[in-house]
Design a protein around this motif. Structure first.
Motif, short mmCIF file in Angstrom:
data_model
loop_
_atom_site.label_atom_id
_atom_site.label_comp_id
_atom_site.label_asym_id
_atom_site.label_seq_id
_atom_site.Cartn_x
_atom_site.Cartn_y
_atom_site.Cartn_z
N THR A 1 19.48 -9.12 -4.57
CA THR A 1 19.68 -8.76 -3.16
C THR A 1 18.40 -8.73 -2.36
N GLY A 2 17.29 -8.37 -2.99
CA GLY A 2 16.03 -8.24 -2.27
C GLY A 2 15.93 -6.93 -1.50
N LEU B 1 7.22 -11.47 -5.84
CA LEU B 1 8.52 -11.86 -6.38
C LEU B 1 9.62 -11.73 -5.34
N THR B 2 9.61 -10.64 -4.61
CA THR B 2 10.62 -10.42 -3.58
C THR B 2 10.53 -11.49 -2.50
N ASP C 1 4.97 -21.91 -4.53
CA ASP C 1 4.29 -20.66 -4.14
C ASP C 1 3.15 -20.37 -5.09
N GLU C 2 2.07 -19.87 -4.55
CA GLU C 2 0.97 -19.41 -5.38
C GLU C 2 1.09 -17.92 -5.53
N GLY C 3 0.88 -17.44 -6.72
CA GLY C 3 0.99 -16.00 -6.94
C GLY C 3 1.07 -15.70 -8.42
N PRO C 4 1.39 -14.45 -8.74
CA PRO C 4 1.45 -14.04 -10.15
C PRO C 4 2.59 -14.76 -10.87
N ASN D 1 6.15 -8.04 -17.17
CA ASN D 1 6.71 -6.72 -17.40
C ASN D 1 7.06 -6.05 -16.10
N GLY D 2 7.49 -6.81 -15.10
CA GLY D 2 7.86 -6.26 -13.82
C GLY D 2 9.30 -5.76 -13.79
#
Length: 169
Positions: free
Chosen positions: A27-28, A103-104, A156-159, A167-168
């Motif tokens: 859902t975000g 992530l969101t 997208d650039e990111g983790p 582990n999120g």
């Protein structure tokens, strides 16, 4: 409390965090996720006599996804409240907050079907056939939707580990 109620309480304690997190990924929105998880648990409790000996988590997950999809079909009208709800203390570590925000934002750029496929396929680690069954689409649709969604996320650039395997949860 009856024995089956004790079993249900144990089930909710074990599954609550992961089910709520999955709802958030789909859902975000934290509040919608909590509401969806509560609805899934309420409906699972109503069917507890049938599902407790089977795979109760799979049943709750299916109820959760179906409830969220129903909400997309028939959006709920929300009304402003007089009072602001309490805010929990911000105890997240900076890296966790950054990963969650990334992530969101990344999932928000996906369509509703793409989000559902990515979360079921990679967060719940379901097979393509299981995802197809839960969403009521063909395996080919799951494959193409997953491929398209992951391609969008790769841009997208990111983790990178925040989406799959991190582990999120």
């Amino acid at each position: 409390m009856a024995r089956s109620d004790d079993e249900f309480v144990e089930f909710v304690q074990a599954a609550s965090s992961r089910l709520t997190h999955a709802a958030y990924l789909i859902t975000g929105d934290r509040h919608q996720a909590e509401d969806a998880a509560q609805t899934a648990f309420a409906r699972t409790y109503a069917a507890w006599g049938r599902v407790r000996r089977k795979d109760a988590y799979a049943y709750a997950r299916t109820v959760l996804v179906n409830h969220i999809i129903d909400g997309w079909r028939r959006p709920l009208k929300e009304y402003a409240a007089e009072e602001v709800p309490e805010r929990p203390g911000a105890q997240d570590v900076a890296q966790t907050v950054t990963q969650r925000a990334w992530l969101t934002a990344a999932l928000a750029r996906l369509t509703a079907r793409e989000r559902a496929v990515v979360v079921l396929r990679h967060f719940f680690d379901l097979s393509e056939a299981d995802v197809a069954s839960e969403l009521g689409v063909s395996v080919g649709t799951v494959k193409s939707t997953n491929s398209r969604a992951l391609a969008k996320l790769r841009v997208d650039e990111g983790p990178e580990d925040a989406l799959i395997g991190g582990n999120g949860r």
